[in-house]
Design an enzyme around this catalytic site. Structure first.
Site, PDB file in Angstrom:
ATOM      1  N   LYS A 172       7.766   0.260  15.892  1.00  0.00           N
ATOM      2  CA  LYS A 172       6.518   0.678  16.477  1.00  0.00           C
ATOM      3  C   LYS A 172       6.796   1.225  17.699  1.00  0.00           C
ATOM      4  O   LYS A 172       7.723   1.024  18.451  1.00  0.00           O
ATOM      5  CB  LYS A 172       5.751  -0.789  16.688  1.00  0.00           C
ATOM      6  CG  LYS A 172       5.363  -1.440  15.258  1.00  0.00           C
ATOM      7  CD  LYS A 172       3.929  -1.924  15.380  1.00  0.00           C
ATOM      8  CE  LYS A 172       3.502  -2.586  14.018  1.00  0.00           C
ATOM      9  NZ  LYS A 172       2.876  -1.600  13.117  1.00  0.00           N
ATOM     10  N   HIS A 194       7.442  -2.415   2.098  1.00  0.00           N
ATOM     11  CA  HIS A 194       7.502  -0.907   2.027  1.00  0.00           C
ATOM     12  C   HIS A 194       8.788  -0.216   1.996  1.00  0.00           C
ATOM     13  O   HIS A 194       9.158   0.731   1.067  1.00  0.00           O
ATOM     14  CB  HIS A 194       6.837  -0.385   3.193  1.00  0.00           C
ATOM     15  CG  HIS A 194       5.506  -0.982   3.416  1.00  0.00           C
ATOM     16  ND1 HIS A 194       4.551  -1.447   2.564  1.00  0.00           N
ATOM     17  CD2 HIS A 194       4.622  -1.266   4.657  1.00  0.00           C
ATOM     18  CE1 HIS A 194       3.314  -2.084   2.938  1.00  0.00           C
ATOM     19  NE2 HIS A 194       3.559  -1.696   4.396  1.00  0.00           N
ATOM     20  N   HIS A 209       0.741  -1.328  -0.005  1.00  0.00           N
ATOM     21  CA  HIS A 209      -0.076  -0.069  -0.067  1.00  0.00           C
ATOM     22  C   HIS A 209       0.888   1.125  -0.019  1.00  0.00           C
ATOM     23  O   HIS A 209       0.391   2.286  -0.163  1.00  0.00           O
ATOM     24  CB  HIS A 209      -1.123  -0.049   0.811  1.00  0.00           C
ATOM     25  CG  HIS A 209      -0.472   0.445   2.260  1.00  0.00           C
ATOM     26  ND1 HIS A 209       0.125  -0.477   3.242  1.00  0.00           N
ATOM     27  CD2 HIS A 209      -0.354   1.478   3.031  1.00  0.00           C
ATOM     28  CE1 HIS A 209       0.398   0.039   4.457  1.00  0.00           C
ATOM     29  NE2 HIS A 209       0.049   1.323   4.293  1.00  0.00           N
ATOM     30  N   ASP A 263       7.471  -7.396   8.132  1.00  0.00           N
ATOM     31  CA  ASP A 263       6.306  -6.416   8.053  1.00  0.00           C
ATOM     32  C   ASP A 263       6.587  -5.249   7.482  1.00  0.00           C
ATOM     33  O   ASP A 263       5.304  -4.704   6.610  1.00  0.00           O
ATOM     34  CB  ASP A 263       5.632  -6.199   9.412  1.00  0.00           C
ATOM     35  CG  ASP A 263       4.204  -5.467   9.453  1.00  0.00           C
ATOM     36  OD1 ASP A 263       3.285  -6.065   9.055  1.00  0.00           O
ATOM     37  OD2 ASP A 263       4.070  -4.554  10.298  1.00  0.00           O
TER      38      ASP A 263
HETATM   39  C1  BG6 Z   1       1.444  -2.316   7.000  1.00  0.00           C
HETATM   40  C2  BG6 Z   1       1.822  -3.053   8.263  1.00  0.00           C
HETATM   41  O1  BG6 Z   1       1.570  -2.821   6.002  1.00  0.00           O
HETATM   42  O2  BG6 Z   1       1.691  -0.974   7.113  1.00  0.00           O
HETATM   43  C3  BG6 Z   1       1.510  -2.386   9.573  1.00  0.00           C
HETATM   44  O3  BG6 Z   1       1.274  -4.245   8.358  1.00  0.00           O
HETATM   45  C4  BG6 Z   1       1.803  -1.093   9.612  1.00  0.00           C
HETATM   46  O4  BG6 Z   1       2.185  -3.031  10.755  1.00  0.00           O
HETATM   47  C5  BG6 Z   1       1.356  -0.352   8.458  1.00  0.00           C
HETATM   48  O5  BG6 Z   1       1.093  -0.420  10.561  1.00  0.00           O
HETATM   49  C6  BG6 Z   1       1.760   1.190   8.392  1.00  0.00           C
HETATM   50  O6  BG6 Z   1       1.051   1.928   7.242  1.00  0.00           O
HETATM   51  P1  BG6 Z   1       0.963   3.291   7.241  1.00  0.00           P
HETATM   52  O7  BG6 Z   1       0.339   3.605   5.952  1.00  0.00           O
HETATM   53  O8  BG6 Z   1       0.091   3.727   8.355  1.00  0.00           O
HETATM   54  O9  BG6 Z   1       2.395   3.913   7.416  1.00  0.00           O
END
Ligand code: BG6
Length: 515
Positions: free
Chosen positions: A353, A253, A191, A248
Site C-alpha cells: 500500500k 490474490h 475478487h 490480505d
Molecule cells: C482486497 C484487499 O482484497 O483487494 C484490499 O482487502 C485491497 O486491501 C484490494 O485494496 C485491492 O483490490 P483491487 O481490485 O483494487 O486491486
C-alpha cells in the site's frame, strides 16, 4: 442483449441476503455490481435483496444510501432513473444480530414470507460481507434454522476473504462448513479471479500455440508479479492492522495469480479441471523455511511523507492502527515451484500500500541469448519480457531488441502492445459483477476451493510463524509514495537486477513516474 453484456444463461428467481449490509463492501462493490447486472438485464425475473446489519436503520434509509452508492460507484451510462427506482424498490433492510440463533430463526420466517409474497421459490444466496470472525457463527445459525437445506431449491453461501486467519483456522472453518452444507454450496470469493484480465491469462496461454514451448524453465529466467496500490489503509485501519499484506493480498490474490501463470493446461474448462491444476501449482510451491524468511521475504511499513506537496500520514498514525504496530503494508517474496516445468525458476511476488501507483501485472522475463553479439544502447541487458497487465491500462506488452537505424549494430529494446481498450465495443465487467452472476447461475469456476485455500495457507504459515517468533526479522519503513523498502531488490541477489517499476501506462517504466 447488446455487445456490452456478457452473454450467459438466465439465473433463477432468488432471494439475495447480504450480511454486513451497512458496511463499505456492500455500498462500494456489491450493490453497484448487482445494479449493473440488472441494468444489463442479467438479474432473474423475480428477486429481492435483503440487507442485514446491526446498524439501526429503516429500509427507506438503506434504499437511499444504496441509491447514492450506485450513482457514485457505477458507470454513468448505466444509470437510469427508471431502472434505479425499480431496483431500489427491491431492497430492504433488517436490523438483526446474526450471532443469535433466535434472530436467525426470525430471519427464516421473514424469508419464507417474502418468498411467498414475491412468488419466489426458496432459492437463497447468503453473502457474508461481515468481519471474517462472524462467518462461522452465521453459517451455523443459518444451518440450524434449516436454511442450508436444498429441498427443490438452492442455498448458496458466499464468503469474502480472508477465509480464515491461518492454516488452522481455515481448516476449522472448512470443517465446520462441511458439517453443515456441501462444498458445492460454498463460494469463496477472491475478487481477482473475477477480473477479466486474470481470466484472460488462461486464454492467452492456452489459446495460442506460440507461448507453450517457451513457458518453462528452459526459456524463462524469472517471473515477477506485482500488485501495487497507491492508497493507504483508508478507513480499514482496524481490519488491516490485524491482517497485514501477507494475509490480505498474498495468501489469496497473488497466489491465485501464481497458480494461473504456472499451471498446466486443464483438460477442459470444467470448474474442477481448472481448480485441480491451480491446486497442483500451490502444492508444488517450495516452502520458504522459517530460517530463510529473513532472506527471502522482505516486509515493510509506510511512513509519513510528502506527496506532491501534501503530507501523507504514516501507517502507525492511521485511524484504527496501533501506534507501535509491526503489521506489514508491503511484502515481497522469492520462492520456487518444485515441478518439471518450473524447477529452478525463481518467482518474485510483491504487494504494498502507498506505493507510487496502482498497478497489477505479471512479468515473464525470458532468458537472454547465450552469446551477446550486439552492443546495447543502454549497456544494460533487458532481454525479452512479456508483461501481462491486469490493471490499469489492461493489456499485453512484449519487449524485444531491434537494431537502431544508422551505422553499426546498436540495439534498442522496443515494445509491441495490445490494449484491452482497443476492443472498442467491449465493456469490461467489474470483478464483482462477474462473480455475483456466477453465484446466481451456480458456476464455481472462479471461486477458491477448500483445498486451494488450505494449501495457500500452508505456504504462508512459516512466514507467519517466523515473523511472530523471531523478533530479529526486520520490518523496514518506506516513505509513502515510494516502491517499498530498497531491500526488496536484495531478493534478486544480483545488483544489475531490480523489480520493474511500472507506471499507469503499461509501456512506461520509471522509478519515479507518477504518484
Ligand atoms: C482486497 C484487499 O482484497 O483487494 C484490499 O482487502 C485491497 O486491501 C484490494 O485494496 C485491492 O483490490 P483491487 O481490485 O483494487 O486491486
Amino acid at each position: 442483449m447488446n455487445s456490452n453484456c456478457f452473454v450467459m444463461g438466465h439465473p433463477d428467481n432468488l432471494l439475495f441476503v447480504i450480511f454486513g449490509a451497512s458496511g463499505d463492501l456492500t455500498q462500494r462493490k456489491l450493490i453497484p455490481a448487482i445494479y449493473s447486472l440488472r441494468a444489463q438485464k442479467l438479474m432473474p425475473d423475480r428477486y429481492t435483496i435483503l440487507g442485514i446489519g446491526r446498524t439501526v436503520m429503516e429500509s427507506d434509509e438503506f434504499r437511499r444510501r444504496m441509491k447514492d452508492s450506485i450513482i457514485r460507484f457505477s458507470e454513468k451510462k448505466e444509470i437510469s432513473d427508471e431502472i434505479l427506482n425499480e431496483f431500489t424498490d427491491k431492497l430492504s433492510y433488517l436490523v438483526l444480530d446474526s450471532s443469535s440463533e433466535e434472530e436467525i430463526d426470525k430471519l427464516r420466517i421473514i424469508l419464507e414470507k417474502t418468498a411467498k409474497e414475491y412468488s419466489i421459490c426458496g432459492n437463497c444466496i447468503f453473502y457474508m460481507a461481515t468481519p471474517p470472525e462472524m462467518y462461522k457463527i452465521i453459517a451455523v445459525n443459518l444451518a440450524k434454522a434449516g436454511l442450508g437445506k436444498q429441498l427443490g431449491c438452492f442455498r448458496r453461501f458466499v464468503f469474502e476473504k480472508p477465509f480464515g486467519y491461518d492454516l488452522e483456522s481455515s481448516e476449522i472453518l472448512n470443517r465446520t462448513l462441511h458439517e453443515l452444507i456441501d462444498e458445492g454450496q460454498i463460494y469463496r470469493i477472491d475478487h481477482y479471479l473475477g477480473k477479466e484480465t486474470v481470466q484472460n491469462l488462461l486464454v492467452m496461454r492456452f489459446s495460442n500455440g506460440i507461448f507453450e514451448p517457451l513457458w518453462n524453465r528452459n526459456y524463462v529466467d524469472r517471473i515477477e508479479i506485482t500488485s501495487a496500490e497507491n492508497m493507504g489503509v483508508e478507513n480499514r485501519g482496524n481490519y488491516y492492522d490485524s491482517t497485514g499484506a501477507l494475509r490480505d493480498m498474498v495468501q489469496n490474490h497473488l497466489l491465485q495469480m501464481v497458480g494461473l501463470t504456472a499451471m498446466e493446461p486443464p483438460s477442459s474448462l470444467d470448474a474442477n479441471a481448472i481448480r485441480n491444476e491451480v491446486l497442483k501449482v500451490l502444492q508444488s510451491l517450495q516452502p520458504v523455511r522459517e530460517e530463510e524468511v529473513g532472506e527471502q521475504v522482505i516486509r515493510g511499513q509506510y511512513t509519513g511523507s510528502r506527496i506532491r506537496g501534501e503530507c501523507v500520514t504514516g501507517y502507525r498514525d492511521e485511524k484504527g492502527v496501533n501506534s507501535n504496530s509491526k503489521t506489514e503494508t508491503f511484502v515481497a517474496i522469492k520462492f520456487y515451484i518444485n515441478n518439471w516445468r518450473w524447477g529452478g525458476v525463481p518467482f518474485y511476488i510483491r504487494t504494498g500500500k502507498r506505493l507510487p501507483t496502482r498497478v497489477t501485472e505479471i512479468v515473464i522475463h525470458f532468458k537472454s541469448t547465450p552469446h551477446h553479439l550486439f552492443q546495447k544502447e543502454s549497456g544494460k541487458l533487458t532481454g525479452n519480457q512479456l508483461i501481462v497487465r491486469i490493471q490499469p491500462d489492461e493489456g499485453i506488452l512484449f519487449k524485444f531488441d531491434m537494431k537502431e537505424p544508422g551505422s553499426g549494430f546498436n540495439v534498442k529494446n522496443v515494445a509491441m502492445d495490445f490494449h484491452y481498450k482497443d476492443l472498442a465495443d467491449i465493456r469490461v465487467p467489474s470483478a464483482y459483477e462477474r462473480l455475483l452472476y456466477d453465484v446466481m447461475i451456480g458456476d464455481p469456476t472462479l471461486f477458491s476451493r477448500d483445498d486451494e485455500i488450505e494449501t495457500a495457507w500452508k505456504f504462508i504459515e512459516p512466514v507467519q510463524s517466523a515473523w511472530a517468533n523471531n523478533s530479529g526479522i526486520k520490518i523496514y519503513g518506506y516513505p509513502a509514495g515510494t516502491w517499498g523498502p530498497e531491500h526488496a531488490n536484495d531478493l534478486f541477489g544480483d545488483e544489475s537486477i531490480t523489480w520493474r517499476y511500472p507506471c499507469k501506462n503499461m509501456a512506461d517504466e520509471e522509478l519515479y513516474c507518477e504518484l
